[in-house]
Design a protein around this motif. Sequence first.
Motif, mmCIF file in Angstrom:
data_model
loop_
_atom_site.group_PDB
_atom_site.id
_atom_site.type_symbol
_atom_site.label_atom_id
_atom_site.label_comp_id
_atom_site.label_asym_id
_atom_site.label_seq_id
_atom_site.Cartn_x
_atom_site.Cartn_y
_atom_site.Cartn_z
ATOM 1 N N HIS A 70 59.535 79.180 20.439
ATOM 2 C CA HIS A 70 60.393 80.518 20.645
ATOM 3 C C HIS A 70 60.758 81.058 19.582
ATOM 4 O O HIS A 70 60.962 80.430 18.171
ATOM 5 C CB HIS A 70 61.865 79.778 20.973
ATOM 6 N N ILE A 71 60.751 82.550 19.269
ATOM 7 C CA ILE A 71 61.078 83.140 18.200
ATOM 8 C C ILE A 71 62.096 84.233 18.352
ATOM 9 O O ILE A 71 62.356 84.928 19.396
ATOM 10 C CB ILE A 71 59.562 84.169 17.979
ATOM 11 N N ASN A 97 56.567 90.690 22.396
ATOM 12 C CA ASN A 97 56.154 89.432 21.830
ATOM 13 C C ASN A 97 56.609 89.464 20.737
ATOM 14 O O ASN A 97 55.736 89.757 19.543
ATOM 15 C CB ASN A 97 54.562 88.972 21.993
ATOM 16 N N PRO A 98 57.931 88.884 20.130
ATOM 17 C CA PRO A 98 58.287 89.117 18.798
ATOM 18 C C PRO A 98 57.548 88.174 17.898
ATOM 19 O O PRO A 98 56.889 87.136 18.277
ATOM 20 C CB PRO A 98 59.781 88.622 18.768
ATOM 21 N N VAL A 99 57.429 88.567 16.650
ATOM 22 C CA VAL A 99 56.615 87.729 15.592
ATOM 23 C C VAL A 99 57.519 88.007 14.156
ATOM 24 O O VAL A 99 58.148 88.731 14.182
ATOM 25 C CB VAL A 99 55.069 88.087 15.235
ATOM 26 N N ASN A 118 54.095 82.610 18.734
ATOM 27 C CA ASN A 118 54.048 81.555 19.771
ATOM 28 C C ASN A 118 52.777 81.012 19.870
ATOM 29 O O ASN A 118 51.669 81.517 19.715
ATOM 30 C CB ASN A 118 54.405 82.071 21.179
ATOM 31 N N ASP A 119 52.820 79.555 19.821
ATOM 32 C CA ASP A 119 51.777 78.812 19.972
ATOM 33 C C ASP A 119 50.907 78.531 18.567
ATOM 34 O O ASP A 119 49.698 78.176 18.636
ATOM 35 C CB ASP A 119 50.688 78.903 20.991
ATOM 36 N N ILE A 120 51.436 79.062 17.534
ATOM 37 C CA ILE A 120 51.002 78.964 16.259
ATOM 38 C C ILE A 120 51.553 77.548 15.594
ATOM 39 O O ILE A 120 52.452 77.373 15.694
ATOM 40 C CB ILE A 120 51.256 80.120 15.480
ATOM 41 N N VAL A 121 50.638 76.782 14.683
ATOM 42 C CA VAL A 121 50.888 75.752 14.159
ATOM 43 C C VAL A 121 51.656 76.111 12.720
ATOM 44 O O VAL A 121 50.946 76.567 11.842
ATOM 45 C CB VAL A 121 49.843 74.732 13.919
ATOM 46 N N VAL A 122 52.725 75.452 12.625
ATOM 47 C CA VAL A 122 53.433 75.564 11.393
ATOM 48 C C VAL A 122 53.644 74.240 10.454
ATOM 49 O O VAL A 122 53.840 73.408 11.017
ATOM 50 C CB VAL A 122 54.724 76.419 11.171
ATOM 51 N N ARG A 123 53.047 74.213 9.220
ATOM 52 C CA ARG A 123 53.499 73.053 8.371
ATOM 53 C C ARG A 123 54.824 73.058 7.490
ATOM 54 O O ARG A 123 55.232 74.653 7.294
ATOM 55 C CB ARG A 123 52.351 72.791 7.276
ATOM 56 N N PHE A 124 55.460 72.234 7.652
ATOM 57 C CA PHE A 124 56.987 72.126 7.005
ATOM 58 C C PHE A 124 57.328 70.959 6.391
ATOM 59 O O PHE A 124 56.725 69.683 6.751
ATOM 60 C CB PHE A 124 58.026 72.544 8.077
ATOM 61 N N VAL A 125 58.226 70.959 5.510
ATOM 62 C CA VAL A 125 58.690 69.538 5.179
ATOM 63 C C VAL A 125 60.092 69.315 5.934
ATOM 64 O O VAL A 125 60.955 70.054 5.653
ATOM 65 C CB VAL A 125 58.837 69.705 3.454
ATOM 66 N N GLY A 126 60.571 68.237 6.493
ATOM 67 C CA GLY A 126 61.853 67.819 6.686
ATOM 68 C C GLY A 126 62.889 67.595 5.854
ATOM 69 O O GLY A 126 62.235 66.709 4.822
ATOM 70 N N ALA A 127 63.764 68.001 6.267
ATOM 71 C CA ALA A 127 65.173 67.419 5.281
ATOM 72 C C ALA A 127 66.002 66.660 6.499
ATOM 73 O O ALA A 127 66.746 67.469 7.110
ATOM 74 C CB ALA A 127 65.939 68.507 4.582
#
Length: 183
Positions: free
Chosen positions: A94-95, A127-129, A140-149
């Motif tokens: 969701h964006i 289709n917002p981006v 939507n459906d893009i893989v994103v890397r992140f660091v969790g807190a």
Amino acid sequence: MFCEVELLRDVAVLAENLDRNGVISQRSIITRLLEDLVKEKSIKDHGYFLAVTSLKNIGKGEVVDESGIFFPVVFNCRTFLPSTGEILQGVVHHIFSHGVFLRCGTIKYAFLSARKMPNYHYVAGENPVFLSDELAKIENDIVVRFVGAWSKRDREKETRQKGICDACQFSWWLPWTYFIVWI
């Protein structure tokens, strides 16, 4: 982080599962264990249940009342418990103008604030981006890397992960949403 843990559970099996000889099959016990784990979803110390990897022991059943028999069951289980500073990958589903929601394993609602995405700007439309200055897109459906807190919190027998995000003020909106930090 994925962990392999050994757990002990008392599994209640209804008396109606007895066969003609008064014996309860292992299948009934294992089925009931899996049903209980699906309902429980997670535990505070080990995180979300992913899979039972092995069955170590089914103890002798004890009749507690007329309706059921309790069996102590020892089993190994794979769990998922994100830790602080761990790098994870999530899929955008969701964006919104204030950020995006991601799915990451058993985490269904991880929120990434627009404030934590430097050089990305919201582009409204059918289709917002989020579009970066270098024309990279988060859609939507893009893989994103992140660091969790992350920080742990109990809510009605289910462990929820609630992140610590200094720039986000949405905890009132979805109190069990996961907040994450962009990398």
